[in-house]
Motif scaffolding. Structure first.
Motif, PDB file in Angstrom:
ATOM      1  N   ILE A 110      -1.812  -8.082 -15.481  1.00 51.51           N
ATOM      2  CA  ILE A 110      -1.117  -6.942 -15.516  1.00 51.51           C
ATOM      3  C   ILE A 110      -1.947  -5.805 -14.128  1.00 51.51           C
ATOM      4  O   ILE A 110      -2.945  -5.147 -14.433  1.00 51.51           O
ATOM      5  CB  ILE A 110      -0.557  -5.949 -16.456  1.00 51.51           C
ATOM      6  CG1 ILE A 110       0.145  -6.904 -17.468  1.00 51.51           C
ATOM      7  CG2 ILE A 110       0.128  -4.864 -16.078  1.00 51.51           C
ATOM      8  CD1 ILE A 110       1.648  -7.096 -16.923  1.00 51.51           C
ATOM      9  N   ILE A 111      -1.135  -5.722 -13.144  1.00 47.00           N
ATOM     10  CA  ILE A 111      -1.590  -4.675 -12.060  1.00 47.00           C
ATOM     11  C   ILE A 111      -0.863  -3.502 -12.513  1.00 47.00           C
ATOM     12  O   ILE A 111       0.322  -3.268 -12.518  1.00 47.00           O
ATOM     13  CB  ILE A 111      -1.106  -5.441 -10.848  1.00 47.00           C
ATOM     14  CG1 ILE A 111      -1.525  -6.735 -10.453  1.00 47.00           C
ATOM     15  CG2 ILE A 111      -1.370  -4.401  -9.733  1.00 47.00           C
ATOM     16  CD1 ILE A 111      -0.737  -7.418  -9.116  1.00 47.00           C
ATOM     17  N   SER A 112      -1.701  -2.139 -12.297  1.00 45.96           N
ATOM     18  CA  SER A 112      -1.031  -0.900 -12.303  1.00 45.96           C
ATOM     19  C   SER A 112      -0.452  -0.468 -11.187  1.00 45.96           C
ATOM     20  O   SER A 112      -1.216  -0.355 -10.051  1.00 45.96           O
ATOM     21  CB  SER A 112      -2.198   0.078 -12.945  1.00 45.96           C
ATOM     22  OG  SER A 112      -1.603   1.326 -12.837  1.00 45.96           O
ATOM     23  N   ALA A 113       0.687   0.002 -10.763  1.00 44.97           N
ATOM     24  CA  ALA A 113       1.333   0.378  -9.603  1.00 44.97           C
ATOM     25  C   ALA A 113       0.912   1.819  -9.284  1.00 44.97           C
ATOM     26  O   ALA A 113       1.166   2.362  -8.282  1.00 44.97           O
ATOM     27  CB  ALA A 113       2.688   0.281  -9.682  1.00 44.97           C
ATOM     28  N   ALA A 114       0.207   2.516 -10.359  1.00 45.13           N
ATOM     29  CA  ALA A 114      -0.049   3.975 -10.306  1.00 45.13           C
ATOM     30  C   ALA A 114      -1.178   4.320  -9.267  1.00 45.13           C
ATOM     31  O   ALA A 114      -2.142   3.984  -9.206  1.00 45.13           O
ATOM     32  CB  ALA A 114      -0.722   4.568 -11.729  1.00 45.13           C
ATOM     33  N   GLN A 115      -0.481   4.659  -8.028  1.00 41.19           N
ATOM     34  CA  GLN A 115      -1.481   5.306  -6.971  1.00 41.19           C
ATOM     35  C   GLN A 115      -2.015   3.855  -6.331  1.00 41.19           C
ATOM     36  O   GLN A 115      -3.218   4.233  -6.056  1.00 41.19           O
ATOM     37  CB  GLN A 115      -1.977   6.462  -7.149  1.00 41.19           C
ATOM     38  CG  GLN A 115      -1.423   7.913  -7.585  1.00 41.19           C
ATOM     39  CD  GLN A 115      -0.299   8.385  -6.492  1.00 41.19           C
ATOM     40  OE1 GLN A 115       0.220   7.713  -5.805  1.00 41.19           O
ATOM     41  NE2 GLN A 115      -0.502   9.616  -6.163  1.00 41.19           N
ATOM     42  N   ILE A 116      -1.366   2.916  -6.446  1.00 40.64           N
ATOM     43  CA  ILE A 116      -1.970   1.575  -6.033  1.00 40.64           C
ATOM     44  C   ILE A 116      -2.745   1.577  -4.703  1.00 40.64           C
ATOM     45  O   ILE A 116      -3.557   0.892  -4.316  1.00 40.64           O
ATOM     46  CB  ILE A 116      -0.994   0.572  -6.475  1.00 40.64           C
ATOM     47  CG1 ILE A 116      -1.959  -0.856  -6.231  1.00 40.64           C
ATOM     48  CG2 ILE A 116       0.213   0.454  -5.492  1.00 40.64           C
ATOM     49  CD1 ILE A 116      -0.874  -1.919  -6.604  1.00 40.64           C
ATOM     50  N   GLY A 117      -2.087   2.464  -3.617  1.00 38.25           N
ATOM     51  CA  GLY A 117      -2.216   2.366  -2.475  1.00 38.25           C
ATOM     52  C   GLY A 117      -3.550   3.162  -2.116  1.00 38.25           C
ATOM     53  O   GLY A 117      -3.572   3.925  -0.815  1.00 38.25           O
ATOM     54  N   TYR A 118      -4.390   3.835  -2.908  1.00 42.81           N
ATOM     55  CA  TYR A 118      -5.378   4.929  -2.778  1.00 42.81           C
ATOM     56  C   TYR A 118      -6.287   4.610  -1.798  1.00 42.81           C
ATOM     57  O   TYR A 118      -6.718   5.400  -1.297  1.00 42.81           O
ATOM     58  CB  TYR A 118      -5.923   5.591  -4.132  1.00 42.81           C
ATOM     59  CG  TYR A 118      -6.893   4.538  -4.556  1.00 42.81           C
ATOM     60  CD1 TYR A 118      -8.222   4.742  -4.297  1.00 42.81           C
ATOM     61  CD2 TYR A 118      -6.651   3.480  -5.357  1.00 42.81           C
ATOM     62  CE1 TYR A 118      -9.502   3.990  -4.874  1.00 42.81           C
ATOM     63  CE2 TYR A 118      -7.642   2.611  -5.981  1.00 42.81           C
ATOM     64  CZ  TYR A 118      -9.030   2.961  -5.699  1.00 42.81           C
ATOM     65  OH  TYR A 118      -9.967   2.058  -6.252  1.00 42.81           O
ATOM     66  N   GLN A 119      -6.421   3.278  -1.435  1.00 48.36           N
ATOM     67  CA  GLN A 119      -7.418   2.621  -0.729  1.00 48.36           C
ATOM     68  C   GLN A 119      -6.983   2.670   0.817  1.00 48.36           C
ATOM     69  O   GLN A 119      -7.690   2.174   1.781  1.00 48.36           O
ATOM     70  CB  GLN A 119      -8.229   1.395  -1.083  1.00 48.36           C
ATOM     71  CG  GLN A 119      -8.986   1.739  -2.409  1.00 48.36           C
ATOM     72  CD  GLN A 119      -9.498   0.655  -2.729  1.00 48.36           C
ATOM     73  OE1 GLN A 119     -10.670   0.229  -2.644  1.00 48.36           O
ATOM     74  NE2 GLN A 119      -8.864  -0.217  -3.529  1.00 48.36           N
ATOM     75  N   GLU A 120      -5.407   2.788   0.875  1.00 50.10           N
ATOM     76  CA  GLU A 120      -5.063   2.534   2.205  1.00 50.10           C
ATOM     77  C   GLU A 120      -5.203   3.820   3.307  1.00 50.10           C
ATOM     78  O   GLU A 120      -5.265   4.830   2.775  1.00 50.10           O
ATOM     79  CB  GLU A 120      -3.215   2.348   1.926  1.00 50.10           C
ATOM     80  CG  GLU A 120      -2.880   0.948   1.352  1.00 50.10           C
ATOM     81  CD  GLU A 120      -3.389  -0.131   2.034  1.00 50.10           C
ATOM     82  OE1 GLU A 120      -2.791  -0.165   3.243  1.00 50.10           O
ATOM     83  OE2 GLU A 120      -4.044  -1.082   1.458  1.00 50.10           O
ATOM     84  N   PRO A 121      -5.423   3.395   4.505  1.00 50.23           N
ATOM     85  CA  PRO A 121      -5.702   4.572   5.604  1.00 50.23           C
ATOM     86  C   PRO A 121      -4.619   5.636   5.417  1.00 50.23           C
ATOM     87  O   PRO A 121      -4.857   6.728   5.792  1.00 50.23           O
ATOM     88  CB  PRO A 121      -5.912   3.627   6.760  1.00 50.23           C
ATOM     89  CG  PRO A 121      -5.025   2.412   6.415  1.00 50.23           C
ATOM     90  CD  PRO A 121      -5.290   2.264   4.943  1.00 50.23           C
ATOM     91  N   ASP A 122      -3.387   5.182   5.169  1.00 51.17           N
ATOM     92  CA  ASP A 122      -2.234   6.268   5.374  1.00 51.17           C
ATOM     93  C   ASP A 122      -2.016   6.815   3.953  1.00 51.17           C
ATOM     94  O   ASP A 122      -1.206   7.654   3.930  1.00 51.17           O
ATOM     95  CB  ASP A 122      -1.048   5.821   6.062  1.00 51.17           C
ATOM     96  CG  ASP A 122      -0.533   4.623   5.402  1.00 51.17           C
ATOM     97  OD1 ASP A 122      -1.258   3.936   4.484  1.00 51.17           O
ATOM     98  OD2 ASP A 122       0.620   4.057   5.876  1.00 51.17           O
ATOM     99  N   PHE A 123      -2.908   6.814   2.889  1.00 52.27           N
ATOM    100  CA  PHE A 123      -2.399   7.479   1.782  1.00 52.27           C
ATOM    101  C   PHE A 123      -2.428   8.785   1.678  1.00 52.27           C
ATOM    102  O   PHE A 123      -1.652   9.509   1.032  1.00 52.27           O
ATOM    103  CB  PHE A 123      -3.797   6.913   0.472  1.00 52.27           C
ATOM    104  CG  PHE A 123      -3.263   7.524  -0.906  1.00 52.27           C
ATOM    105  CD1 PHE A 123      -2.368   6.887  -1.415  1.00 52.27           C
ATOM    106  CD2 PHE A 123      -3.994   8.335  -1.216  1.00 52.27           C
ATOM    107  CE1 PHE A 123      -2.198   7.284  -2.956  1.00 52.27           C
ATOM    108  CE2 PHE A 123      -3.813   8.901  -2.737  1.00 52.27           C
ATOM    109  CZ  PHE A 123      -2.941   8.308  -3.568  1.00 52.27           C
TER     110      PHE A 123
END
Length: 357
Positions: A45-58
């Protein structure tokens, strides 16, 4: 009886191991951990909670970053386990909940697990797909409410159901008083009541609804106890934190290894829910009433009021994932202090399934 003989499935896929890995955000259970668990025949299971925190536009568009990261993390998981069972944990309390569910469906998820509130509209968001849906419930009352609602409004029932007990980590579906009230025996009574509710809908829909018990599942004896209560499997989260494959920083894992029993405490989340975490200098400041400065709002939880919160849960959980331990909210299960070493996912699953390991 062998698991294959029980026919335990998630959709069309057969489980080889009756273990569902719990979703852990922010950044603790991502594609690497979920894929590794699925590769061993369990449910990753992948958690979707703030899953993009490492993305440059987060920092400028968290929603867009999170939507993009859902696909990226699923690709990572599928590269590790092309045919395994891989799902997402998506909290009802998240802002843009519907968007994240629909994106997970598009990404090819097998399963969506939803808690932190009742996922009343989840059937609508996955309609037309083969995605399986699983509510998380903690009491007979919550099981009755969600299954009755889905039945009446959508003529659908749960495909899987997770029963999360008071020994779980992170946000808990109990009041502080309930956490103090329930022990193993009293909660066993609640589990039986939930099972009876589920049986009614199994009969109504002519299908098996696999039940997974979560919270405090730490060893083979715990798995056996869950099966003896009539469960089909267990959800395990804390044990997977101290694995080589866990997506968290090494220092986060070491915080578990260094924790004592006295360090595991019930805390109040800034979004109003009780949770379980490791006591550190950050949490001591919070408990003393100190106001922790935070970043501009990243829109994580629906009911959060940034001007009123004692600290930002997104900031604190990102700090945890990055290993900034002294400025972090270190969510954990009740028995995190029992972690002794870094293991592989394969070793953890073997120890849960085999009394001799």
């Amino acid at each position: 009886m062998k698991l294959e003989e029980k026919g335990l499935r998630v959709g069309e896929k057969q489980l080889k191991v009756p273990i569902l890995q719990g979703g852990m955000g922010v950044g603790i259970s991502l594609g690497r951990l979920a894929g590794s668990v699925a590769k061993e025949g369990a449910v990753g299971i992948i958690s979707a909670a703030q899953i993009g925190y490492q993305e440059p536009d987060f920092d400028t568009d968290a929603r867009k970053a999170n939507l993009r990261a859902i696909g990226k993390e699923m690709e990572k998981a599928r590269a590790i386990s092309p045919d395994g069972i891989i799902g997402f944990n998506i909290m009802v309390a998240m802002r843009h909940y519907e968007d994240y569910v629909r994106e997970a469906v598009c990404a090819g998820t097998d399963l969506i697990i939803s808690g932190a509130g009742l996922p009343t509209e989840l059937p609508k968001y996955v309609a037309g797909s083969s995605v399986q849906i699983a509510p998380i419930v903690s009491t007979e009352k919550s099981a009755k409410v969600i299954l009755k609602y889905w039945d009446k409004k959508y003529q659908r029932t749960a495909d899987v159901l997770v029963i999360e007990g008071p020994s779980a980590g992170g946000h808990l579906g109990f009041t502080k008083e309930q956490i103090a009230y329930y022990d193993v025996e009293t909660y066993a009574g609640e589990i039986k009541k939930i099972k009876n509710v589920v049986r009614e809908y199994e009969e109504r829909y002519g299908k098996k609804i696999p039940l997974f018990l979560a919270g405090g599942i730490e060893n083979h004896s715990d798995v056996n106890r869950a099966l003896a209560l009539g469960m089909d499997g267990v959800q395990v989260a804390t044990r997977f934190v101290t694995t080589k494959e866990c997506d968290a920083d090494q220092r986060y894992k070491e915080a578990y290894l260094n924790a004592t029993e006295e360090d595991i405490v019930i805390v109040k989340s800034p979004v109003g829910m009780p949770g379980r975490a490791i006591l550190n200098s950050f949490m001591k400041k919070v408990m003393a009433g100190e106001q922790i400065p935070h970043s501009p709002c990243h829109g994580c939880i629906k009911n959060c009021r940034p001007q009123e919160i004692p600290y930002c849960i997104t900031d604190a959980l990102i700090a945890a994932a990055k290993g900034d331990i002294e400025h972090a909210l270190l969510f954990c299960g009740a028995y995190a202090y029992r972690a002794q070493k870094i293991e592989t996912v394969k070793e953890v699953i073997a120890s849960l399934m085999n009394p001799c390991v």
